[in-house]
Design a protein around this motif. Sequence first.
Motif, short mmCIF file in Angstrom:
data_model
loop_
_atom_site.label_atom_id
_atom_site.label_comp_id
_atom_site.label_asym_id
_atom_site.label_seq_id
_atom_site.Cartn_x
_atom_site.Cartn_y
_atom_site.Cartn_z
N PHE A 190 -50.00 7.19 33.73
CA PHE A 190 -48.99 8.18 34.08
C PHE A 190 -48.68 9.13 32.92
N ASP A 191 -49.31 8.89 31.77
CA ASP A 191 -49.07 9.70 30.56
C ASP A 191 -47.60 9.72 30.18
N LYS B 143 -58.05 6.82 38.12
CA LYS B 143 -58.46 8.22 37.97
C LYS B 143 -59.17 8.74 39.21
N ASP C 77 -49.93 12.54 43.83
CA ASP C 77 -50.27 13.89 44.28
C ASP C 77 -51.30 13.79 45.41
N GLY D 71 -50.11 10.81 39.98
CA GLY D 71 -49.43 11.95 39.39
C GLY D 71 -49.28 11.78 37.89
N ASN D 72 -48.26 12.41 37.33
CA ASN D 72 -48.02 12.30 35.89
C ASN D 72 -46.53 12.30 35.61
N PHE D 73 -46.17 11.78 34.46
CA PHE D 73 -44.77 11.61 34.11
C PHE D 73 -44.05 12.94 33.98
N TYR D 74 -44.71 13.96 33.48
CA TYR D 74 -44.09 15.28 33.29
C TYR D 74 -43.53 15.80 34.61
N SER D 75 -44.31 15.70 35.66
CA SER D 75 -43.87 16.17 36.97
C SER D 75 -42.78 15.27 37.54
N ARG D 76 -42.95 13.95 37.40
CA ARG D 76 -41.97 13.01 37.93
C ARG D 76 -40.62 13.15 37.22
N GLU E 209 -43.77 19.25 25.56
CA GLU E 209 -44.80 19.33 26.58
C GLU E 209 -44.82 20.71 27.24
N ARG F 114 -48.07 23.03 27.58
CA ARG F 114 -48.60 23.38 28.89
C ARG F 114 -48.53 24.89 29.16
#
Length: 329
Positions: free
Chosen positions: A11-12, A38, A71, A84-89, A117, A121
Amino acid sequence: MPLVDDFSKLFDAPGFIKPYLHFFATKQEMRLAATLGKESLTARELAGLLAQPEEEIESCLEQAYLRHIIDKDSENDTIRYRAGNFYSRLRNFCLFGNYHIIPPRIRKKLDEWDFAEYLKRNDYFKAVHDASPEYDQCHNEWILLVSEVEAMIDAATAIRVLPCDCKMLAENCDHSREICLVLDKNRVTDRTGGRELTKDEAKKLIRELDQEGLMHTGGPPNWQETGPAVVCNCCACCCYPFRAAIQLGTKGKWPRSRYVAVYDKEKCLQCGLCAKRCYFAAFHFAGMDGNEMKQMAFDPKLCWGCGICVSTCPSQAIRLVKISGGEMA
């Protein structure tokens, strides 16, 4: 490897948040993401790997999708899911989750991590800093006046108001939180959230936020041809675009400032309201006259042209003038 470790890596997520990941995702959601790894799989394929009914897995996937943990893409009427990823969550959770259950010191670290981040980005900011602004890529392109925002609202194809993720994460002031407007129906998805407003309600909100002392940003610059997209109502202590612009030194280029304040000292009542509202110290008290209160001073080099000083001045001692070449399409 324990499930939370596997999920955290996939999840980064930053290392410091691992003890709190259970607030962001349930065990079932972690298991779904970890099983996907992945890969990009259909609900049927994932159900086979987990030996669970497809309907049950599909329901869990859709819930995890709405929470920005999973996603999905659709191709040829086939829906495929991926982790997904932690940034979005994080951004979804701070807006619509029980974010304040996270301890304050951890929330502070999350804001620092997320801002770093954000800069990574959005690395096209470097092009703005080094050369001409790439407004076909940048967001929050223009600093806007209330009248300009109202014109955008009139042209909007949808109006949805959302909380501001910058303010929810930074928590550096007491300004309103529900302040971001989406004005393009094509930008409203099943994961957007927020609530719909009428045009009259949106205009009323903008005027209230202006009186509250928030700056208005948005675009695109050619919105009269393409239609408006998003309008944000910003402070400089929480909002990432202004924090980034200050850190990167892009004043005047991004967000583009097209006006500058003009100060009439003879009309000034020395009330100090403009100094209280100005985020950039363009208006400030300077010097003492014996035991008398300090005198108001204005430095146009520090002005970003947001206009929130004009709307608060009781004696009309401040007005805005357009900077040469600062036209809006």
